[in-house]
Design a protein around this motif. Structure first.
Motif, PDB file in Angstrom:
ATOM      1  N   ALA A   2      37.981  47.449  52.256  1.00  0.00           N
ATOM      2  CA  ALA A   2      37.253  47.501  53.335  1.00  0.00           C
ATOM      3  C   ALA A   2      36.204  48.904  53.540  1.00  0.00           C
ATOM      4  O   ALA A   2      35.334  48.805  53.954  1.00  0.00           O
ATOM      5  CB  ALA A   2      38.166  47.652  54.517  1.00  0.00           C
ATOM      6  N   LEU A   3      36.702  49.817  52.680  1.00  0.00           N
ATOM      7  CA  LEU A   3      35.727  51.059  52.545  1.00  0.00           C
ATOM      8  C   LEU A   3      34.940  51.114  51.702  1.00  0.00           C
ATOM      9  O   LEU A   3      33.902  51.777  51.429  1.00  0.00           O
ATOM     10  CB  LEU A   3      36.634  52.323  52.294  1.00  0.00           C
ATOM     11  N   ALA A   4      34.966  50.005  50.553  1.00  0.00           N
ATOM     12  CA  ALA A   4      34.038  49.944  49.492  1.00  0.00           C
ATOM     13  C   ALA A   4      32.650  49.433  50.149  1.00  0.00           C
ATOM     14  O   ALA A   4      32.461  48.598  50.854  1.00  0.00           O
ATOM     15  CB  ALA A   4      34.502  49.064  48.448  1.00  0.00           C
ATOM     16  N   ASP A   5      31.338  49.475  49.126  1.00  0.00           N
ATOM     17  CA  ASP A   5      30.211  49.102  49.699  1.00  0.00           C
ATOM     18  C   ASP A   5      30.071  47.810  49.009  1.00  0.00           C
ATOM     19  O   ASP A   5      31.201  47.277  48.349  1.00  0.00           O
ATOM     20  CB  ASP A   5      29.125  50.042  48.851  1.00  0.00           C
ATOM     21  N   THR A   6      28.889  46.855  49.215  1.00  0.00           N
ATOM     22  CA  THR A   6      28.806  45.831  48.806  1.00  0.00           C
ATOM     23  C   THR A   6      29.094  45.627  47.241  1.00  0.00           C
ATOM     24  O   THR A   6      29.961  44.570  46.856  1.00  0.00           O
ATOM     25  CB  THR A   6      27.416  45.058  49.042  1.00  0.00           C
ATOM     26  N   MET A   7      28.549  46.293  46.208  1.00  0.00           N
ATOM     27  CA  MET A   7      28.632  46.132  44.954  1.00  0.00           C
ATOM     28  C   MET A   7      30.080  46.290  44.454  1.00  0.00           C
ATOM     29  O   MET A   7      30.595  45.892  43.594  1.00  0.00           O
ATOM     30  CB  MET A   7      27.768  47.452  44.341  1.00  0.00           C
ATOM     31  N   MET A   8      30.896  47.498  45.062  1.00  0.00           N
ATOM     32  CA  MET A   8      32.121  47.567  44.857  1.00  0.00           C
ATOM     33  C   MET A   8      33.146  46.511  45.184  1.00  0.00           C
ATOM     34  O   MET A   8      34.099  46.296  44.424  1.00  0.00           O
ATOM     35  CB  MET A   8      32.699  49.054  45.540  1.00  0.00           C
ATOM     36  N   ARG A   9      32.758  45.920  46.166  1.00  0.00           N
ATOM     37  CA  ARG A   9      33.645  44.811  46.745  1.00  0.00           C
ATOM     38  C   ARG A   9      33.453  43.664  45.726  1.00  0.00           C
ATOM     39  O   ARG A   9      34.593  42.960  45.359  1.00  0.00           O
ATOM     40  CB  ARG A   9      33.385  44.381  48.114  1.00  0.00           C
ATOM     41  N   ALA A  10      32.268  43.256  45.356  1.00  0.00           N
ATOM     42  CA  ALA A  10      31.952  42.317  44.180  1.00  0.00           C
ATOM     43  C   ALA A  10      32.874  42.754  42.832  1.00  0.00           C
ATOM     44  O   ALA A  10      33.605  41.902  42.237  1.00  0.00           O
ATOM     45  CB  ALA A  10      30.540  42.146  44.017  1.00  0.00           C
ATOM     46  N   SER A  11      32.980  43.879  42.489  1.00  0.00           N
ATOM     47  CA  SER A  11      33.598  44.279  41.419  1.00  0.00           C
ATOM     48  C   SER A  11      35.216  44.130  41.524  1.00  0.00           C
ATOM     49  O   SER A  11      35.710  44.024  40.496  1.00  0.00           O
ATOM     50  CB  SER A  11      33.109  45.734  40.974  1.00  0.00           C
ATOM     51  N   ILE A  12      35.611  44.529  42.723  1.00  0.00           N
ATOM     52  CA  ILE A  12      36.912  44.358  42.971  1.00  0.00           C
ATOM     53  C   ILE A  12      37.373  42.753  43.103  1.00  0.00           C
ATOM     54  O   ILE A  12      38.195  42.620  42.235  1.00  0.00           O
ATOM     55  CB  ILE A  12      37.302  44.754  44.178  1.00  0.00           C
ATOM     56  N   ARG A  13      36.531  41.797  43.449  1.00  0.00           N
ATOM     57  CA  ARG A  13      36.963  40.367  43.420  1.00  0.00           C
ATOM     58  C   ARG A  13      36.909  40.174  41.763  1.00  0.00           C
ATOM     59  O   ARG A  13      37.517  39.292  41.493  1.00  0.00           O
ATOM     60  CB  ARG A  13      35.946  39.752  44.219  1.00  0.00           C
ATOM     61  N   GLN A  14      35.834  40.595  41.002  1.00  0.00           N
ATOM     62  CA  GLN A  14      35.807  40.429  39.798  1.00  0.00           C
ATOM     63  C   GLN A  14      36.996  40.887  38.858  1.00  0.00           C
ATOM     64  O   GLN A  14      37.583  39.881  37.917  1.00  0.00           O
ATOM     65  CB  GLN A  14      34.473  41.066  39.003  1.00  0.00           C
ATOM     66  N   ALA A  15      37.543  41.991  39.125  1.00  0.00           N
ATOM     67  CA  ALA A  15      38.802  42.241  38.516  1.00  0.00           C
ATOM     68  C   ALA A  15      39.901  41.647  38.761  1.00  0.00           C
ATOM     69  O   ALA A  15      40.835  41.258  38.057  1.00  0.00           O
ATOM     70  CB  ALA A  15      39.019  43.977  39.061  1.00  0.00           C
ATOM     71  N   VAL A  16      40.052  41.086  40.079  1.00  0.00           N
ATOM     72  CA  VAL A  16      41.218  40.311  40.484  1.00  0.00           C
ATOM     73  C   VAL A  16      40.915  38.925  39.628  1.00  0.00           C
ATOM     74  O   VAL A  16      42.156  38.450  39.134  1.00  0.00           O
ATOM     75  CB  VAL A  16      41.076  39.990  41.973  1.00  0.00           C
ATOM     76  N   ARG A  17      39.822  38.232  39.486  1.00  0.00           N
ATOM     77  CA  ARG A  17      39.676  37.149  38.674  1.00  0.00           C
ATOM     78  C   ARG A  17      39.912  37.424  37.172  1.00  0.00           C
ATOM     79  O   ARG A  17      40.528  36.544  36.616  1.00  0.00           O
ATOM     80  CB  ARG A  17      38.219  36.637  39.051  1.00  0.00           C
ATOM     81  N   VAL A  18      39.711  38.767  36.516  1.00  0.00           N
ATOM     82  CA  VAL A  18      40.075  38.768  35.402  1.00  0.00           C
ATOM     83  C   VAL A  18      41.583  38.712  35.116  1.00  0.00           C
ATOM     84  O   VAL A  18      41.793  38.077  34.065  1.00  0.00           O
ATOM     85  CB  VAL A  18      39.264  40.023  34.984  1.00  0.00           C
ATOM     86  N   ARG A  19      42.303  39.175  35.908  1.00  0.00           N
ATOM     87  CA  ARG A  19      43.594  39.328  35.657  1.00  0.00           C
ATOM     88  C   ARG A  19      44.384  37.870  35.851  1.00  0.00           C
ATOM     89  O   ARG A  19      45.066  37.710  35.340  1.00  0.00           O
ATOM     90  CB  ARG A  19      44.334  40.489  36.786  1.00  0.00           C
ATOM     91  N   ARG A  20      43.661  37.540  36.970  1.00  0.00           N
ATOM     92  CA  ARG A  20      44.290  36.038  37.426  1.00  0.00           C
ATOM     93  C   ARG A  20      44.239  35.075  36.112  1.00  0.00           C
ATOM     94  O   ARG A  20      45.167  34.088  35.829  1.00  0.00           O
ATOM     95  CB  ARG A  20      43.740  35.370  38.608  1.00  0.00           C
ATOM     96  N   THR A  21      42.990  34.889  35.512  1.00  0.00           N
ATOM     97  CA  THR A  21      42.503  34.012  34.482  1.00  0.00           C
ATOM     98  C   THR A  21      42.886  34.368  33.083  1.00  0.00           C
ATOM     99  O   THR A  21      42.746  33.601  32.248  1.00  0.00           O
ATOM    100  CB  THR A  21      41.243  33.630  34.756  1.00  0.00           C
ATOM    101  N   TRP A  22      43.386  35.558  32.828  1.00  0.00           N
ATOM    102  CA  TRP A  22      43.169  35.937  31.463  1.00  0.00           C
ATOM    103  C   TRP A  22      44.600  35.251  30.542  1.00  0.00           C
ATOM    104  O   TRP A  22      44.123  34.925  29.499  1.00  0.00           O
ATOM    105  CB  TRP A  22      43.940  37.514  31.539  1.00  0.00           C
ATOM    106  N   LYS A  23      45.406  35.006  31.049  1.00  0.00           N
ATOM    107  CA  LYS A  23      46.530  34.384  30.390  1.00  0.00           C
ATOM    108  C   LYS A  23      46.021  32.770  29.800  1.00  0.00           C
ATOM    109  O   LYS A  23      46.449  32.315  28.592  1.00  0.00           O
ATOM    110  CB  LYS A  23      47.926  33.867  31.246  1.00  0.00           C
ATOM    111  N   ARG A  24      45.250  32.136  30.814  1.00  0.00           N
ATOM    112  CA  ARG A  24      44.492  31.010  30.280  1.00  0.00           C
ATOM    113  C   ARG A  24      43.273  31.268  29.413  1.00  0.00           C
ATOM    114  O   ARG A  24      43.098  30.463  28.651  1.00  0.00           O
ATOM    115  CB  ARG A  24      44.322  30.185  31.602  1.00  0.00           C
ATOM    116  N   LEU A  25      42.695  32.387  29.449  1.00  0.00           N
ATOM    117  CA  LEU A  25      41.444  32.517  29.072  1.00  0.00           C
ATOM    118  C   LEU A  25      41.761  33.006  27.585  1.00  0.00           C
ATOM    119  O   LEU A  25      41.002  32.418  26.355  1.00  0.00           O
ATOM    120  CB  LEU A  25      40.609  33.545  29.507  1.00  0.00           C
ATOM    121  N   ALA A  26      42.752  33.914  27.260  1.00  0.00           N
ATOM    122  CA  ALA A  26      42.765  34.356  25.980  1.00  0.00           C
ATOM    123  C   ALA A  26      42.875  33.532  24.860  1.00  0.00           C
ATOM    124  O   ALA A  26      42.382  33.565  23.967  1.00  0.00           O
ATOM    125  CB  ALA A  26      43.941  35.369  26.073  1.00  0.00           C
TER     126      ALA A  26
END
Length: 470
Positions: free
Chosen positions: A33-57
């Motif tokens: 909530a405290l992050a700016d727009t760019m940081m929020r997009a990066s937080i969502r990106q980090a979640v996606r990286v963790r979630r999809t890693w086992k399948r992507l690797a």
């Protein structure tokens, strides 16, 4: 402890676990909530990286099959069947920032740095990044940098704090194409060249250096600006207060000031052992009594250009230009060990703008946008022809104002750097706040030695024979 007691503690353990999960969730939500727009997009990106890693690797070739069963797997095997092979996937630690994600991963047998680098294009597509780089991060570790937003076309602004720099002669340039900070250590560096088309960021780059270093008593500045006539004109009008001397485009005035600098260099060379007790100032570092002298020569071609003609005025200008080149050569070739740093800025650093006997001695070179391959090679060397992405002739788009190319300090090739903009108001503020720190280094040397150089015609009479430059 009985079974009943263990069962009795179960609700407490479960409650504590749920409380920790709830606390983590609250902290994550608050951070988001405290992050700016760019940081929020990066937080969502980090979640996606963790979630999809086992399948992507495995799809990206970043997994390995372990056919040797563990001891537990061997014991649990039934009917004499061999346990199934395990698929091992590198573990990840993902950290978001405003431009994307920084991922640290461990290597596995047959999944090392080379495999990660080959997979970089696939990771960039899967993670929706502009580009991905992979570098070693210690034994058995790699660091993967993925940028979602191109840092090179993202304008940035630097607001100088007015704080004394922690380390002398460290130049913070900006960020590279992966949004990683780029710094250059200018200790032991005799000269720097900065080239580029007008309006693409040369002056702002130097402004930042002056603003960041101005609060230090161990640094003094002297300025030459070949595109103005008076100190109150041009790009350095606000910074002149922090310089102990400044001249414009008058070749005779510049010649006098270059002579003063060479006299300072000679005096320092002759006295350094008796005053500092060392051969090189960098063995002890700059100080208020023996500061690093930074000579900024902007529009350097003004002072060195060749004049052709037989009339008296042209002959005079030609003589002054040749003398100026000789004096600056002395500073660059002999000034490093006594604490003189020369920064030369010009539109194109070809031999007619900065004589090659000066330019080729300067180990650090940067170039903003250039129009010709000749100018790019003059600024960065022949090797730039082999690095098309970093060639400054490709930086002419207005989106690249403030982007420079330079030889990479930590690996082969060249890096592109986004340099931040420094406002005139901030430059004026810093210069006004630090104006009282400007002192002529020759006066400081005289005060430190207790001697008067003005009464001595030959510096060798005062300090002994001048030693050869280190």
């Amino acid at each position: 402890m009985s079974v009943e007691e263990v069962v009795g503690y179960a609700p407490l353990v479960l409650g504590a676990g749920l409380a920790l999960i709830a606390l983590w969730a609250v902290l994550w939500i608050v951070r988001y909530a405290l992050a700016d727009t760019m940081m929020r997009a990066s937080i969502r990106q980090a979640v996606r990286v963790r979630r999809t890693w086992k399948r992507l690797a495995p799809m990206a070739g970043l997994s390995v099959t372990d056919k040797t069963p563990t001891a537990l797997a061997s014991l649990s095997a039934t009917d004499g069947k061999a346990p199934k092979p395990r698929v091992l996937i590198p573990a990840l630690k993902v950290k978001p920032d405003r431009f994307g994600v920084v991922v640290r991963a461990n290597c596995l047998p047959k999944v090392s740095l080379e495999e990660f680098q080959k997979a970089a294009p696939y990771l960039a597509d899967a993670w929706r990044c502009e580009r991905v780089s992979v570098l070693p991060d210690g034994p058995g570790q790699v660091i993967i940098r993925g940028v979602r937003v191109d840092p090179l076309i993202t304008r940035t602004e630097h607001v100088p704090t007015g704080a004394v720099p922690e380390k002398a002669a460290t130049w913070d340039l900006g960020v590279d194409e992966y949004a990683q900070p780029v710094t250059v250590d200018l200790s032991q560096v005799p000269g720097v060249t900065v080239a580029g088309l007008p309006g693409f960021g040369k002056t702002s780059l130097i402004n930042r250096l002056v603003c960041d270093w101005a609060p230090s008593t161990a640094i003094q500045f002297v300025g030459f600006d070949g595109k103005v006539s008076k100190a109150h004109e041009g790009d350095y009008a606000d910074l002149v207060k922090r310089m102990y001397a400044f001249v414009g485009d008058d070749l005779e005035d510049a010649h006098k000031l270059f002579n003063r600098l060479v006299d300072l260099r000679r005096a320092r060379s002759s006295s350094i052992r008796s005053v500092l007790g060392v051969k090189s100032m960098w063995d002890v570092g700059p100080s208020a009594a023996w500061p690093l002298v930074v000579a900024i020569i902007d529009e350097a071609h003004t002072y060195f250009r060749e004049y052709k003609g037989n009339d008296p005025e042209t002959k005079k200008l030609a003589r002054l230009a040749a003398e100026n080149a000789r004096l600056v050569e002395d500073l660059v070739k002999k000034g490093r060990s006594v604490g003189v740093l020369v920064i030369l800025a010009t539109q194109k650093s070809t031999g007619d703008a900065i004589p090659t006997f000066i330019r080729d001695v300067c180990p650090v070179g940067l170039s903003f946008a250039q129009k010709t391959a000749e100018a790019a090679v003059a600024a960065l060397g022949e090797d730039i022809r082999n690095w098309d992405d970093a060639n400054p002739i490709n930086l002419q788009d207005p989106a690249y104002v403030g982007v420079a190319s330079m030889s990479h300090q930590s690996r082969p090739g060249f890096a592109r750097i986004r340099t931040p903009y420094v406002s005139d108001a901030d430059a004026a503020r810093i210069a006004a706040d630090t104006a009282h720190l400007a002192h002529d280094p020759m006066d400081l040397l005289i005060a430190h030695t207790g001697l008067s150089l003005s009464k001595v015609d030959d510096l060798s009479d005062l300090f002994g024979e001048e030693p050869e430059a280190a």
